[in-house]
Motif scaffolding. Structure first.
Motif, mmCIF file in Angstrom:
data_model
loop_
_atom_site.group_PDB
_atom_site.id
_atom_site.type_symbol
_atom_site.label_atom_id
_atom_site.label_comp_id
_atom_site.label_asym_id
_atom_site.label_seq_id
_atom_site.Cartn_x
_atom_site.Cartn_y
_atom_site.Cartn_z
ATOM 1 N N ALA A 277 -92.420 -7.803 -24.490
ATOM 2 C CA ALA A 277 -91.763 -6.499 -24.456
ATOM 3 C C ALA A 277 -90.432 -6.575 -25.193
ATOM 4 C CB ALA A 277 -91.555 -6.067 -23.002
ATOM 5 N N ASP A 278 -89.717 -5.454 -25.221
ATOM 6 C CA ASP A 278 -88.396 -5.404 -25.825
ATOM 7 C C ASP A 278 -87.516 -6.492 -25.215
ATOM 8 O OD1 ASP A 278 -85.697 -4.820 -26.390
ATOM 9 O OD2 ASP A 278 -86.178 -2.696 -26.711
ATOM 10 N N PRO A 279 -86.906 -7.376 -26.033
ATOM 11 C CA PRO A 279 -86.095 -8.477 -25.493
ATOM 12 C C PRO A 279 -84.978 -8.014 -24.567
ATOM 13 C CG PRO A 279 -86.500 -8.805 -27.828
ATOM 14 C CD PRO A 279 -86.996 -7.430 -27.500
ATOM 15 N N SER A 280 -84.375 -6.861 -24.867
ATOM 16 C CA SER A 280 -83.291 -6.378 -24.002
ATOM 17 C C SER A 280 -83.816 -5.978 -22.632
ATOM 18 C CB SER A 280 -82.584 -5.194 -24.661
ATOM 19 O OG SER A 280 -83.479 -4.102 -24.838
ATOM 20 N N ILE A 281 -85.012 -5.347 -22.603
ATOM 21 C CA ILE A 281 -85.621 -4.972 -21.319
ATOM 22 C C ILE A 281 -86.022 -6.220 -20.538
ATOM 23 C CG2 ILE A 281 -87.589 -3.835 -20.250
ATOM 24 C CD1 ILE A 281 -87.556 -1.820 -22.514
ATOM 25 N N THR A 282 -86.630 -7.186 -21.251
ATOM 26 C CA THR A 282 -87.018 -8.444 -20.602
ATOM 27 C C THR A 282 -85.792 -9.165 -20.050
ATOM 28 O OG1 THR A 282 -88.925 -8.700 -22.058
ATOM 29 C CG2 THR A 282 -88.136 -10.684 -20.940
ATOM 30 N N GLY A 283 -84.701 -9.154 -20.800
ATOM 31 C CA GLY A 283 -83.477 -9.795 -20.327
ATOM 32 C C GLY A 283 -82.948 -9.167 -19.060
ATOM 33 N N ARG A 284 -82.950 -7.817 -19.010
ATOM 34 C CA ARG A 284 -82.480 -7.138 -17.796
ATOM 35 C C ARG A 284 -83.413 -7.428 -16.618
ATOM 36 N NH1 ARG A 284 -81.243 -2.923 -21.553
ATOM 37 N NH2 ARG A 284 -83.152 -1.776 -21.037
ATOM 38 N N TYR A 285 -84.716 -7.500 -16.929
ATOM 39 C CA TYR A 285 -85.682 -7.807 -15.865
ATOM 40 C C TYR A 285 -85.442 -9.209 -15.307
ATOM 41 C CZ TYR A 285 -90.104 -8.850 -13.582
ATOM 42 O OH TYR A 285 -91.041 -9.228 -12.664
ATOM 43 N N ILE A 286 -85.203 -10.180 -16.178
ATOM 44 C CA ILE A 286 -84.950 -11.554 -15.727
ATOM 45 C C ILE A 286 -83.679 -11.610 -14.877
ATOM 46 C CG2 ILE A 286 -84.331 -13.879 -16.517
ATOM 47 C CD1 ILE A 286 -86.248 -13.470 -18.862
ATOM 48 N N GLY B 210 -88.313 1.261 -20.415
ATOM 49 C CA GLY B 210 -88.375 2.476 -21.209
ATOM 50 C C GLY B 210 -88.461 3.742 -20.382
ATOM 51 N N GLY B 211 -88.327 3.641 -19.071
ATOM 52 C CA GLY B 211 -88.367 4.826 -18.210
ATOM 53 C C GLY B 211 -87.003 5.493 -18.147
ATOM 54 N N HIS B 212 -86.957 6.657 -17.509
ATOM 55 C CA HIS B 212 -85.672 7.345 -17.425
ATOM 56 C C HIS B 212 -84.786 6.712 -16.356
ATOM 57 C CE1 HIS B 212 -87.753 9.214 -14.012
ATOM 58 N NE2 HIS B 212 -86.554 9.581 -13.573
ATOM 59 N N ILE B 213 -83.497 6.918 -16.493
ATOM 60 C CA ILE B 213 -82.531 6.381 -15.524
ATOM 61 C C ILE B 213 -82.597 7.232 -14.264
ATOM 62 C CG2 ILE B 213 -80.089 5.967 -15.086
ATOM 63 C CD1 ILE B 213 -79.724 5.547 -18.079
ATOM 64 N N LEU B 214 -82.735 6.570 -13.098
ATOM 65 C CA LEU B 214 -82.795 7.300 -11.833
ATOM 66 C C LEU B 214 -81.418 7.828 -11.481
ATOM 67 C CD1 LEU B 214 -85.116 4.965 -9.725
ATOM 68 C CD2 LEU B 214 -85.748 6.888 -11.172
#
Length: 375
Positions: free
Chosen positions: A110-119, A164-168
């Motif tokens: 996935a997008d590296p930035s999203i993966t980084g936040r997930y980690i 990639g979802g919207h911010i809650l």
């Protein structure tokens, strides 16, 4: 709101199925390999297996989250996986589950930035779970503490546009936190119920299969294990030796000193057997009265005779608080080793029993090895 609840119900049903499969699998392992839960190396293996299992379940939730419209729900399921493995499994399953889940997420490309936040998110949860494993409290207290500690990490997730979802915002955050908390409690109680049910079944099984006086397996357990071990040895064409041991003049001990004295002798003899060094996977059992059975895998007739004679000498030297009127406590042992002539457990048992009869007829305090064809 209805859509979120439906997503949680679907993911909860899947989670409960994962818990049920693991619970049934470990119940079967306890039934057929009870020694695994008492052996240090096998306990580590089971812990790693448990962690990998839940880690793979987490990877499955990762892929569901990538293709479903409710990534937040499936992320909460992964968080619950880490919580449950830490509370019910401990540090080894927790670490294994975390590593497998991280590898699964990285493999998603996935997008590296999203993966980084997930980690970062999962690492925060992992750190809290690891910390709780050192906390000497009841499971429920640990789990509630983890739910509370996870709220800041979940808020970090909600406001950072994960996957990639919207911010809650606003009430949505409250909804997700509430549903996450409620789902967590349901999953905890389900896991606790499965774990306690397995423990009760294990206790009842062990009680039914254990001799209460000597804490050795009883005749029922011995018969079951004997059949399984015999068939395995037959397929592998590996030697299998059986001892049937009888305490000499035991009736004299009961008649002269009383039945409680006889029980003391039985308990001490059992303790000597259990504390003695035997070949790997040796099984003991009290098969009735003053009779005991010892089953030795991968032990041929020559080795079996030597081991049996060493046991006899050890008992002869041992100091018992009560002895028969005729002298010291001694034993007679009948020895039989499975070969191509023995096709059933009954024939091997009968051969050892006849050898025991021969030892007693020849004067007791000796061993007798079955010679000749099967019974």
């Amino acid at each position: 709101m209805v859509g979120i609840i439906n997503s949680y119900i679907d993911s909860l049903a899947l989670f409960l199925a994962i818990l049920f499969i693991q619970g049934m699998s470990f119940r079967k392992i306890r039934q057929y390999r009870p020694s695994w839960f008492h052996n240090a190396s096998m306990k580590i293996f089971l812990s790693v297996l448990l962690g990998v299992y839940y880690g793979l379940a987490g990877v499955y939730f990762i892929y569901l989250g990538a293709f479903e419209n409710s990534p937040v729900v499936f992320t909460n399921m992964r968080i619950l996986i880490l919580m449950l493995t830490s509370v019910f499994g401990g540090r080894i399953p927790l670490i294994c589950a975390y590593v497998v889940m991280m590898l699964g997420r990285i493999s998603l490309n996935a997008d590296p930035s999203i993966t980084g936040r997930y980690i970062i998110l999962m690492s925060l949860i992992f750190a809290a779970c690891l910390l709780v494993t050192f906390w000497k409290k009841q499971r429920f207290s640990k789990f509630i503490a983890l739910l509370i500690l996870s709220f800041p990490a979940q808020l970090y997730y909600f406001i950072n546009n994960f996957d990639g979802g919207h911010i809650l915002q606003g009430f949505e955050i409250v909804e997700y936190l509430f549903l996450s908390f409620a789902t967590g409690l349901l999953v905890f109680y389900a896991c606790n119920y499965i774990d306690k049910s397995n423990l009760v079944i294990q206790t009842l099984t062990e009680t039914a299969m254990t001799d209460s006086l000597t804490n050795l397996p009883n005749m029922r357990f011995f018969t079951q294990q004997f059949a399984w071990i015999f068939n395995k040895s037959l397929k592998k064409k590996a030697p299998l030796s059986l001892f049937i041991i009888d305490i000499d003049h035991f009736k004299e001990i009961n008649d002269f000193h009383g039945h409680q004295a006889g029980n003391t002798v039985l308990a001490q003899f059992s303790s000597i057997l259990k504390n003695r060094t035997f070949p790997p996977r040796t099984m003991f059992a009290r098969i009735g009265g003053e009779e005991f059975a010892v089953l030795l895998q991968n032990v041929d007739a020559t080795q079996a005779a030597l081991i049996a004679d060493h046991i006899r000498e050890e008992i002869e030297r041992a100091k018992f608080p009560y002895t028969p009127t005729s002298g010291q406590v001694t034993i007679s042992i009948g020895v039989a080793t499975a070969n191509c002539s023995f096709s059933t457990t009954e024939s091997l048992f009968e051969a050892a029993d006849q050898a025991l009869y021969q030892a007693k007829q020849s004067g007791r305090n000796q061993i007798s090895v079955h010679q000749g064809d099967a019974i």
